[in-house]
Design a protein around this motif. Structure first.
Motif, PDB file in Angstrom:
ATOM      1  N   GLY A  13       1.541  -1.202  -0.211  1.00  7.67           N
ATOM      2  CA  GLY A  13      -0.286   0.253   0.264  1.00  7.67           C
ATOM      3  C   GLY A  13       0.873   1.200   0.035  1.00  7.67           C
ATOM      4  N   ASP A  14       0.776   2.073   0.852  1.00 13.31           N
ATOM      5  CA  ASP A  14       1.421   3.693   1.328  1.00 13.31           C
ATOM      6  C   ASP A  14       2.195   3.295   2.251  1.00 13.31           C
ATOM      7  N   ARG A  15       2.827   2.224   3.226  1.00 20.86           N
ATOM      8  CA  ARG A  15       3.347   1.839   4.210  1.00 20.86           C
ATOM      9  C   ARG A  15       4.997   1.457   3.512  1.00 20.86           C
ATOM     10  N   ASP A  16       5.638   2.216   3.854  1.00 18.07           N
ATOM     11  CA  ASP A  16       7.317   1.770   3.363  1.00 18.07           C
ATOM     12  C   ASP A  16       7.360   0.660   4.948  1.00 18.07           C
ATOM     13  N   ALA A  19       9.096  -5.948  10.777  1.00 17.88           N
ATOM     14  CA  ALA A  19       9.021  -7.351  11.490  1.00 17.88           C
ATOM     15  C   ALA A  19       8.077  -7.762  10.739  1.00 17.88           C
ATOM     16  N   PRO A  20       8.123  -9.081  10.188  1.00 17.94           N
ATOM     17  CA  PRO A  20       6.662 -10.083   9.404  1.00 17.94           C
ATOM     18  C   PRO A  20       5.546  -9.637  10.306  1.00 17.94           C
ATOM     19  N   ARG A  21       5.696  -9.285  11.431  1.00 18.53           N
ATOM     20  CA  ARG A  21       4.081  -9.273  11.842  1.00 18.53           C
ATOM     21  C   ARG A  21       3.502  -7.762  12.151  1.00 18.53           C
ATOM     22  N   ASP A  22       4.494  -6.890  11.934  1.00 19.31           N
ATOM     23  CA  ASP A  22       3.856  -5.950  11.576  1.00 19.31           C
ATOM     24  C   ASP A  22       3.293  -5.532   9.899  1.00 19.31           C
ATOM     25  N   ARG A  23       3.533  -6.463   8.997  1.00 15.99           N
ATOM     26  CA  ARG A  23       3.603  -6.153   7.842  1.00 15.99           C
ATOM     27  C   ARG A  23       2.075  -6.683   7.259  1.00 15.99           C
ATOM     28  N   GLU A  26       8.610 -21.898  12.283  1.00 14.28           N
ATOM     29  CA  GLU A  26       9.520 -20.963  13.167  1.00 14.28           C
ATOM     30  C   GLU A  26       8.712 -19.204  12.596  1.00 14.28           C
ATOM     31  N   GLU A  27       9.210 -19.061  10.889  1.00 12.73           N
ATOM     32  CA  GLU A  27       9.486 -17.955  10.106  1.00 12.73           C
ATOM     33  C   GLU A  27       7.479 -18.222   9.632  1.00 12.73           C
ATOM     34  N   ALA A  28       6.985 -19.612   9.880  1.00 11.98           N
ATOM     35  CA  ALA A  28       5.726 -19.030   9.750  1.00 11.98           C
ATOM     36  C   ALA A  28       5.111 -18.268  11.057  1.00 11.98           C
ATOM     37  N   ALA A  29       5.355 -18.622  11.824  1.00  7.92           N
ATOM     38  CA  ALA A  29       4.988 -18.310  13.476  1.00  7.92           C
ATOM     39  C   ALA A  29       5.039 -16.933  13.159  1.00  7.92           C
ATOM     40  N   GLN A  30       6.461 -16.721  12.674  1.00  5.92           N
ATOM     41  CA  GLN A  30       6.338 -15.031  12.374  1.00  5.92           C
ATOM     42  C   GLN A  30       5.654 -13.989  12.221  1.00  5.92           C
ATOM     43  N   THR A  31       4.937 -15.342  10.835  1.00  4.73           N
ATOM     44  CA  THR A  31       4.022 -14.734   9.501  1.00  4.73           C
ATOM     45  C   THR A  31       2.639 -14.523  10.065  1.00  4.73           C
ATOM     46  N   LEU A  32       2.700 -15.233  10.848  1.00  2.00           N
ATOM     47  CA  LEU A  32       1.271 -15.633  11.979  1.00  2.00           C
ATOM     48  C   LEU A  32       1.038 -14.021  13.386  1.00  2.00           C
ATOM     49  N   GLY A  33       1.999 -13.491  13.397  1.00  2.00           N
ATOM     50  CA  GLY A  33       2.142 -12.934  14.494  1.00  2.00           C
ATOM     51  C   GLY A  33       2.721 -13.081  15.899  1.00  2.00           C
ATOM     52  N   CYS A  34       3.910 -12.956  15.236  1.00  2.99           N
ATOM     53  CA  CYS A  34       4.784 -13.303  16.236  1.00  2.99           C
ATOM     54  C   CYS A  34       5.925 -13.058  16.344  1.00  2.99           C
TER      55      CYS A  34
END
Lengths: 362, 275
Positions: A63-66, A71-75, B174-182
């Motif tokens: 979107g517009d976010r860089d 971290a993955p969970r914030d994307r 572990e990476e899957a957990a990270q993409t799921l909010g960990c």
């Protein structure tokens, strides 16, 4: 919902350049396939988007976010892994619920969403089971369900079908396509299987050696490959490439292939004329070649080596001069090995490639 | 044809169960004899031939041992030291094992090798300087000091065992957990830890055994706050045979209980054996 923008991404592993100044824009809701042979950098690009790899240079936008430094969970992404990465110590229900629970949703909300996701992927009867009690195909569904219940704006899939057997892959392929039309998340799908790419993608980005060599709609990629690599990688059997030499005289521009003179379409003639005297490649799809018993304009002398009846069509291996070509003909075509025939084709269907660098001439 | 096949099947079964029985007896018979002597009268200990069944059951010997000054306290010390050692060596060692398993860093091989080399250094040589250092640090004659030494002894094994376990947990999970909010820590706690539990349990048992049996450092570094082996050792040479049996029995039982409790974590609990 959100578009995605890769901006001059560079990623190096030791001496290998996995992504070399890659830029790509993907529209909101688009199904983009990253296609290429193993080691071309397609998975790396996906992992850079997921945040599982950190880019060495360039920016990633969702979107517009860089999101480059997030971290993955914030994307706000969801991902399906090649190995499925289903958690073996959790039941199917808890696997699908994992991300929802991490979001801190209420128990009823989680239950409702998990049940909806399980329904979409026909897992409702297996919610209490552990992954070890499921087949490979079911585990794969769990992985997909776990990703889609997140309702993330962006769905990433890393060769999700490559561990399934052929029949199951065919089923799941259609199912993924249906799923995408239903959930409409922007999807990036990594595969080395050109059939999957053609079948699923709104657009395909073909990658080679850490670069995107062509990005276009599937049929454009198939019909107008940007270079010999794309023509050879997409299509089964791949595009044929025959050598020729450009010749220009009073009558106009033609290309000599063996003893034949091929007259190019008027569209490319000027571009070809500029290469007079230089070697050139003629790219021809197997299904665009036909057999004729007699010589016509734009025919090539060919000798049949092998005939493979494949049900829906016959695949012929031909010798054309010193080179070989694959030709696909209807199943009822009468043809035997050792036959000498003429190959006929429409000049518009020939893709002209520069023999020196393999680039298409248009 | 068929009968020769089934005969081979039967003979292989016999071999399997025969070996299992021999192995079980190898462990159980001495345990039984120790228990028998510990729960017989003093006189029965010297009888020959020994009765193989508890003919004159008595708690007299055990009572004598348990009531000996310092014994109960030393059992308590041993348990506390063992638990402290397990906690400390897992808290320090498991992350070390995780780092060796997951990350590539400069000097990684040196670290792995260094762990083993540290085990080649004899404790006997270290003991006097250690005692001096512990006195200066006010750790001498405390269970904390003993637990510290036991942790140091167990640590290399814990790091090596746990790194082997963590290598076996796919990074994808572990990476899957990270993409799921960990975040990394949550991914470790929610996914890697549960999967590594059988191995961590094995490491815990191993650490317990090291600490429970360790006698040399415990003897050197304590005076009044002895662990059970140190306590038993100091009085063993001067004590009668039945006392030694009682001591032996007392050493064995807590270890058995502990291993029994933790045993279930050694087995995979999630829907049978995973591939």
């Amino acid at each position: 919902m959100a578009g995605i923008r890769f901006q001059s991404i560079r990623k190096v592993f030791g001496k290998t350049i996995a992504a070399n100044d890659v830029s790509l824009e993907i529209e909101d809701g688009e199904f983009m396939v990253l296609l290429g042979p193993s080691g071309c950098g397609k998975t790396t690009l996906l992992r850079c988007l997921a945040g599982l790899e950190h880019v060495d240079a360039g920016r990633v936008f969702i979107g517009d976010r860089d999101v480059t430094d997030l971290a993955p969970r914030d994307r706000k992404i969801a991902m399906v892994f090649q190995s499925y990465a289903v958690f073996p110590h959790l039941t199917v229900f808890d696997n699908i619920a994992f991300g929802l629970k991490m979001q801190g949703r209420s128990r009823e909300d989680v239950k409702r969403r998990v049940e909806r996701g399980a329904e979409l992927l026909q897992l409702s009867d297996y919610l209490a089971r552990y992954p070890a009690q499921l087949s490979g195909g079911q585990r794969q569904r769990v992985a997909v369900a776990r990703a889609i219940v997140m309702q993330a704006a962006v769905l990433l899939m890393d060769e999700p079908l490559s561990n399934l057997d052929a029949l199951l892959r065919l089923q799941m392929r259609a199912e993924l396509k249906r799923l995408h039309s239903e959930i409409k998340a922007t999807t990036i799908y990594v595969t080395h299987d050109q059939v999957e790419a053609l079948s699923l993608g709104d657009r395909i980005a073909v990658m080679q050696n850490g670069r995107i060599v062509q990005c276009d709609a599937p049929m454009n990629i198939y019909d107008y490959p940007a270079n010999t690599f794309v023509g050879g990688f997409i299509g089964s059997p791949p595009m044929n490439f025959l050598k020729g030499v450009v010749q220009t005289n009073g009558a106009g521009t033609s290309v000599n292939v063996g003893e034949s003179h091929i007259v190019p379409s008027a569209m490319v003639a000027p571009a070809l004329a500029a290469k007079t005297g230089q070697p050139i490649l003629l790219g021809m799809r197997p299904e665009n070649l036909a057999l004729t018993p007699t010589q016509l304009p734009n025919t090539l002398r060919a000798h049949v080596l092998v005939v493979e009846p494949l049900g829906s069509h016959k695949l012929l291996t031909m010798q054309v001069g010193a080179e070989f070509a694959k030709v696909s003909v209807p199943p009822d075509q009468r043809v035997e090995p050792e036959d000498d025939v003429w190959l006929h084709f429409d000049a518009d269907k020939i893709r002209w490639m520069d023999a020196a660098n393999g680039e298409a001439i248009r | 044809m068929r009968s020769s096949h089934s005969r081979r099947y039967i003979s292989s079964r016999v071999l399997l169960y025969g070996s299992a029985i021999v192995l079980a007896l190898w462990t159980l018979v001495p345990l039984y004899l120790v228990a028998l002597a510990a729960f017989s009268t003093k006189q029965a200990t010297f009888q020959w031939p020994k009765p193989l069944l508890p003919t004159d059951f008595s708690t007299e010997t055990m009572e004598f041992f348990v009531n000996t000054r310092g014994v109960l306290g030393s059992v308590g010390n041993s348990v506390i030291v063992a638990l402290l050692t397990i906690v400390a060596s897992l808290v320090i060692g498991a992350p070390g094992g995780y780092a060796l398993a997951r990350f590539r860093f400069r000097g990684k091989d040196t670290v792995s090798l260094g762990l083993l080399i540290s085990k080649m250094f004899p404790t006997a040589i270290l003991s006097i300087p250690l005692a001096v250092a512990f006195i200066q640090l006010d750790l001498y004659d405390t269970i904390w000091g003993v637990a510290l030494i036991h942790t140091a002894m167990a640590l290399p094994f814990v790091v090596i065992i746990t790194s082997g376990i963590f290598v076996g947990v796919p990074r994808d999970l572990e990476e899957a957990a990270q993409t799921l909010g960990c975040n990394r820590v949550q991914a470790f706690l929610r996914v890697v830890m549960p999967l590594a539990l059988p191995g961590l349990a094995a490491a815990a048992i191993f650490t317990f055994v090291i600490s429970w049996n360790e006698v040399f450092a415990a003897t050197i570094l304590t005076l009044r706050n002895r662990t059970l082996p140190a306590q038993v050792l100091s009085s063993l040479n001067d004590s009668p045979l039945y006392y030694r049996y009682a001591g032996g029995f007392f050493m064995i039982v807590p270890a058995l209980i502990f291993i029994f409790l933790i045993r279930k974590y050694l087995l995979n609990l999630w829907g049978g054996v995973s591939k």
